[in-house]
Design a protein around this motif. Structure first.
Motif, PDB file in Angstrom:
ATOM      1  N   ILE A  31       0.930  -1.096   0.180  1.00 17.05           N
ATOM      2  CA  ILE A  31       0.067  -0.019   0.103  1.00 17.05           C
ATOM      3  C   ILE A  31       0.960   1.416   0.104  1.00 17.05           C
ATOM      4  CG2 ILE A  31      -1.637   1.278   1.413  1.00 17.05           C
ATOM      5  CD1 ILE A  31      -2.737  -1.455   2.065  1.00 17.05           C
ATOM      6  N   SER A  32       1.822   1.303   0.774  1.00 21.99           N
ATOM      7  CA  SER A  32       2.935   2.467   0.769  1.00 21.99           C
ATOM      8  C   SER A  32       3.293   2.627  -0.528  1.00 21.99           C
ATOM      9  CB  SER A  32       3.887   2.185   2.025  1.00 21.99           C
ATOM     10  OG  SER A  32       3.326   2.124   3.025  1.00 21.99           O
ATOM     11  N   THR A  33       3.833   1.501  -1.007  1.00 24.11           N
ATOM     12  CA  THR A  33       4.562   1.678  -2.592  1.00 24.11           C
ATOM     13  C   THR A  33       3.662   2.230  -3.632  1.00 24.11           C
ATOM     14  OG1 THR A  33       5.854  -0.243  -1.842  1.00 24.11           O
ATOM     15  CG2 THR A  33       5.886   0.291  -4.127  1.00 24.11           C
ATOM     16  N   VAL A  34       2.366   1.716  -3.391  1.00 23.75           N
ATOM     17  CA  VAL A  34       1.407   2.098  -4.382  1.00 23.75           C
ATOM     18  C   VAL A  34       1.199   3.505  -4.194  1.00 23.75           C
ATOM     19  CG1 VAL A  34      -0.926   2.066  -5.023  1.00 23.75           C
ATOM     20  CG2 VAL A  34       0.304   0.006  -4.971  1.00 23.75           C
ATOM     21  N   LEU A  35       0.694   4.159  -2.890  1.00 23.72           N
ATOM     22  CA  LEU A  35       0.533   5.606  -2.696  1.00 23.72           C
ATOM     23  C   LEU A  35       1.942   6.384  -2.812  1.00 23.72           C
ATOM     24  CD1 LEU A  35      -1.013   5.321   1.020  1.00 23.72           C
ATOM     25  CD2 LEU A  35      -1.823   6.231  -1.211  1.00 23.72           C
ATOM     26  N   LEU A  36       3.048   5.967  -2.906  1.00 28.03           N
ATOM     27  CA  LEU A  36       4.522   6.610  -3.257  1.00 28.03           C
ATOM     28  C   LEU A  36       4.408   6.820  -4.734  1.00 28.03           C
ATOM     29  CD1 LEU A  36       7.207   5.246  -0.886  1.00 28.03           C
ATOM     30  CD2 LEU A  36       6.183   7.392  -0.838  1.00 28.03           C
ATOM     31  N   ILE A  37       3.985   5.539  -5.280  1.00 26.99           N
ATOM     32  CA  ILE A  37       3.886   5.636  -7.045  1.00 26.99           C
ATOM     33  C   ILE A  37       2.851   6.844  -7.573  1.00 26.99           C
ATOM     34  CG2 ILE A  37       3.419   4.392  -8.922  1.00 26.99           C
ATOM     35  CD1 ILE A  37       4.566   1.883  -7.769  1.00 26.99           C
ATOM     36  N   ILE A  39       1.777   9.397  -5.576  1.00 25.62           N
ATOM     37  CA  ILE A  39       2.203  10.543  -5.377  1.00 25.62           C
ATOM     38  C   ILE A  39       3.342  11.126  -6.404  1.00 25.62           C
ATOM     39  CG2 ILE A  39       3.541  12.046  -3.614  1.00 25.62           C
ATOM     40  CD1 ILE A  39       1.951  10.306  -1.551  1.00 25.62           C
ATOM     41  N   TYR A  40       4.182  10.216  -6.553  1.00 27.72           N
ATOM     42  CA  TYR A  40       5.301  10.609  -7.528  1.00 27.72           C
ATOM     43  C   TYR A  40       4.659  10.841  -8.897  1.00 27.72           C
ATOM     44  CZ  TYR A  40       9.368  10.100 -10.703  1.00 27.72           C
ATOM     45  OH  TYR A  40      10.333  10.166 -11.671  1.00 27.72           O
ATOM     46  N   GLN A  41       3.788  10.096  -9.421  1.00 25.90           N
ATOM     47  CA  GLN A  41       3.235  10.509 -10.799  1.00 25.90           C
ATOM     48  C   GLN A  41       2.436  11.773 -10.757  1.00 25.90           C
ATOM     49  OE1 GLN A  41       0.468   7.301 -11.433  1.00 25.90           O
ATOM     50  NE2 GLN A  41       2.100   6.239 -12.559  1.00 25.90           N
ATOM     51  N   ARG A  42       1.700  12.194  -9.505  1.00 23.62           N
ATOM     52  CA  ARG A  42       1.167  13.582  -9.396  1.00 23.62           C
ATOM     53  C   ARG A  42       2.024  14.639  -9.274  1.00 23.62           C
ATOM     54  NH1 ARG A  42      -3.583  14.978 -10.579  1.00 23.62           N
ATOM     55  NH2 ARG A  42      -3.731  16.431  -8.734  1.00 23.62           N
ATOM     56  N   PHE A  43       3.146  14.236  -8.733  1.00 20.35           N
ATOM     57  CA  PHE A  43       4.213  15.246  -8.492  1.00 20.35           C
ATOM     58  C   PHE A  43       4.918  15.775  -9.978  1.00 20.35           C
ATOM     59  CE2 PHE A  43       8.883  16.090  -8.203  1.00 20.35           C
ATOM     60  CZ  PHE A  43       8.724  17.349  -7.434  1.00 20.35           C
ATOM     61  N   ARG A  44       5.225  14.682 -10.975  1.00 20.86           N
ATOM     62  CA  ARG A  44       5.764  14.594 -12.336  1.00 20.86           C
ATOM     63  C   ARG A  44       4.916  15.557 -12.865  1.00 20.86           C
ATOM     64  NH1 ARG A  44       8.027   9.729 -15.234  1.00 20.86           N
ATOM     65  NH2 ARG A  44       8.311  11.417 -16.806  1.00 20.86           N
ATOM     66  N   LYS A  45       3.494  15.025 -12.966  1.00 17.43           N
ATOM     67  CA  LYS A  45       2.496  16.188 -13.591  1.00 17.43           C
ATOM     68  C   LYS A  45       2.483  17.366 -12.992  1.00 17.43           C
ATOM     69  CE  LYS A  45      -2.568  15.955 -14.847  1.00 17.43           C
ATOM     70  NZ  LYS A  45      -3.697  15.371 -14.714  1.00 17.43           N
ATOM     71  N   ILE A  46       2.476  17.738 -11.880  1.00 18.40           N
ATOM     72  CA  ILE A  46       2.531  19.209 -11.405  1.00 18.40           C
ATOM     73  C   ILE A  46       3.672  19.830 -11.760  1.00 18.40           C
ATOM     74  CG2 ILE A  46       2.629  20.608  -9.485  1.00 18.40           C
ATOM     75  CD1 ILE A  46       0.583  18.633  -8.087  1.00 18.40           C
ATOM     76  N   THR A  47       5.057  19.088 -11.896  1.00 21.52           N
ATOM     77  CA  THR A  47       5.930  19.839 -12.371  1.00 21.52           C
ATOM     78  C   THR A  47       6.229  19.903 -13.807  1.00 21.52           C
ATOM     79  OG1 THR A  47       7.457  18.381 -10.592  1.00 21.52           O
ATOM     80  CG2 THR A  47       8.572  19.103 -12.320  1.00 21.52           C
ATOM     81  N   ALA A  48       5.542  19.239 -14.563  1.00 18.46           N
ATOM     82  CA  ALA A  48       5.554  19.339 -15.869  1.00 18.46           C
ATOM     83  C   ALA A  48       4.374  20.611 -16.405  1.00 18.46           C
ATOM     84  CB  ALA A  48       4.686  18.122 -16.812  1.00 18.46           C
ATOM     85  N   MET A  49       3.175  20.735 -15.494  1.00 14.43           N
ATOM     86  CA  MET A  49       2.609  21.762 -15.723  1.00 14.43           C
ATOM     87  C   MET A  49       3.096  23.161 -15.351  1.00 14.43           C
ATOM     88  SD  MET A  49      -1.062  20.158 -14.271  1.00 14.43           S
ATOM     89  CE  MET A  49      -1.863  21.687 -14.008  1.00 14.43           C
ATOM     90  N   TYR A  50       3.899  23.249 -14.177  1.00 10.36           N
ATOM     91  CA  TYR A  50       4.426  24.317 -13.833  1.00 10.36           C
ATOM     92  C   TYR A  50       5.831  24.753 -14.707  1.00 10.36           C
ATOM     93  CZ  TYR A  50       7.859  27.454 -11.249  1.00 10.36           C
ATOM     94  OH  TYR A  50       8.548  28.304 -10.694  1.00 10.36           O
ATOM     95  N   GLY A  51       6.586  23.651 -15.381  1.00 11.23           N
ATOM     96  CA  GLY A  51       7.375  23.914 -16.655  1.00 11.23           C
ATOM     97  C   GLY A  51       6.779  24.588 -17.863  1.00 11.23           C
ATOM     98  N   ASP A  52       5.563  24.121 -18.089  1.00  5.91           N
ATOM     99  CA  ASP A  52       4.722  24.574 -19.165  1.00  5.91           C
ATOM    100  C   ASP A  52       4.428  26.052 -18.871  1.00  5.91           C
ATOM    101  OD1 ASP A  52       5.043  22.282 -20.663  1.00  5.91           O
ATOM    102  OD2 ASP A  52       2.961  21.514 -20.420  1.00  5.91           O
TER     103      ASP A  52
END
Length: 171
Positions: A31-37, A39-52
């Motif tokens: 469960i912790s691993t799934v949650l980390l994955i 969160i990581y995907q959301r972080f990457r998406k937010i980082t990409a949006m910020y980059g745009d």
């Protein structure tokens, strides 16, 4: 045993339930691993949006961009107010400008041809203005002007002046 006197009491329970504890630990790890994955995907998406969002801004931060945008909007708003004032002024002034023109050419005297005489009516939107008549003769030319208020003159108008006035009003 000092400080660990309770351990022997729990030790049999732990050994009896070791399989359940291992499964629970693996489940929590999964469960912790799934949650980390996630969160990581959301972080990457937010980082990409910020980059745009920041693309082409050469290191400027969002606060600077928002403040600049606010300044540009204020300048545009002030300019819009100036333009609205100018348009209102032009509309008011244009009401007084010549908008309706009527012209009639004619022969004022029998011995002169080519319709050299004329009457011209120049009126604004309120039908205020002037009728100007020029009478051309071989030995004498005369020009007359008669004021017009609301499409009428307090002076007697000739047939040609009335025709010019009617042409201006009906345009």
């Amino acid at each position: 045993m000092k400080g660990g006197g309770h351990l022997p009491v729990y030790l049999p329970w732990i050994t009896e339930n070791i399989n359940g504890l291992v499964v629970t630990s693996l489940g929590l790890t999964l469960i912790s691993t799934v949650l980390l994955i996630f969160i990581y995907q959301r972080f990457r998406k937010i980082t990409a949006m910020y980059g745009d969002l920041m693309k082409g801004q050469e290191g400027r931060n969002l606060e600077e961009l928002l403040l600049e945008n606010q300044r540009v909007n204020m300048e545009a708003s002030q300019r819009l107010t100036q333009l609205e004032t100018a348009v209102t002024k032009l509309e008011t002034e244009s009401e007084e400008m010549v908008r309706h023109i009527g012209i009639v050419r004619f022969n004022a005297f029998e011995n002169v041809g080519s319709d050299q005489s004329f009457s011209v009516a120049l009126l604004n939107n309120h039908y205020n203005g002037v009728v100007i008549s020029s009478l051309y003769g071989r030995e004498l030319s005369q020009v007359y002007a008669k004021p017009i208020q609301k499409g009428k003159s307090t002076y007697l108008l000739t047939k040609e002046e009335e025709e010019a006035l009617a042409k201006a009003i009906n345009k």
